[in-house]
Design an enzyme around this catalytic site. Sequence first.
Site: not given
Ligand code: XBP
Ligand code: MG
Length: 255
Positions: A13, A15, A57-58, A187
């Site tokens: 993953d 983020d 994000g959207k 995470d």
């Molecule tokens: C993380 C998310 C993302 C980020 C923002 O997902 O939920 O939406 O917060 O990025 P992961 P965007 O841990 O699966 O990577 O605005 O590009 O969606």
């Molecule tokens: Mg994550």
Amino acid sequence: MNSGNTLQAVLFDVDGTLADTEQDGHRIAFNQAFQENDLDWQWSIDLYGELLQVTGGKERIRYYIEKYAPDRLGKVDLKDWIAYLHKTKTGFYETLMEKGNIPLRPGVARLIRELRNKKITLAIATTTTMENVTALLKSTLGAESIDWFDVIGAGDIVAKKKPAPDIYHWVLKELELDPQQCIAIEDSENGLQSALAANLPTLITISSYNRSQDFTGARAVLSDLGEPDKPFTLIDGKALTKQWIDYDELKGLLK
Ligand code: XBP
Ligand code: MG
């Protein structure tokens, strides 16, 4: 499908797992996009914790509008406007990453290096956009690191984001691997649900926003991947031999 059942691939993953990007990365970029568009929306650290329940994000902006700014719901072309705000946010996020203020989490660079040396396949399964993955990898491991990952599943490539299993299904299909030949590193509870629904053994390294989530079903729950001189804390799950995650420990988690 490949029939061996030893560890063939590690699915990361992004983020919260590769780096703690939410509070000082994504959140700031959302706020910059709102300001740029003369919106008085301010996503505080606390509020963002609530909004993180919604992945993407959207989708997160839409949830915010529904709950906190319903006057915008009647806006003509609401979907396009949200997409435009999100595109603006992605631009700000890329600029933030270029500054290089968000480091990789402990053990991430070391583990990726070791897995590459051992010729283990690397892949990414994330909800965020490909632009954001690229920006983070570029600013941390260098531009060439994007090619270290055989498959990158990101953003809108699938219809349903985590906790749906779609992104992991997509990545596994591209890899032509069975889930039992892989391990996912996540995470968050949403990420864990997504990986488990795709039958993937999953290791959790808890990130700052997700400390009190439910990680039932994970093979192990750790503070982080650890380093030989900076051991992780085992929070739950299978006992491990070392106090940092390496190829052998990942293999052990599969058994
Ligand atoms: C993380 C998310 C993302 C980020 C923002 O997902 O939920 O939406 O917060 O990025 P992961 P965007 O841990 O699966 O990577 O605005 O590009 O969606
Ligand atoms: Mg994550």
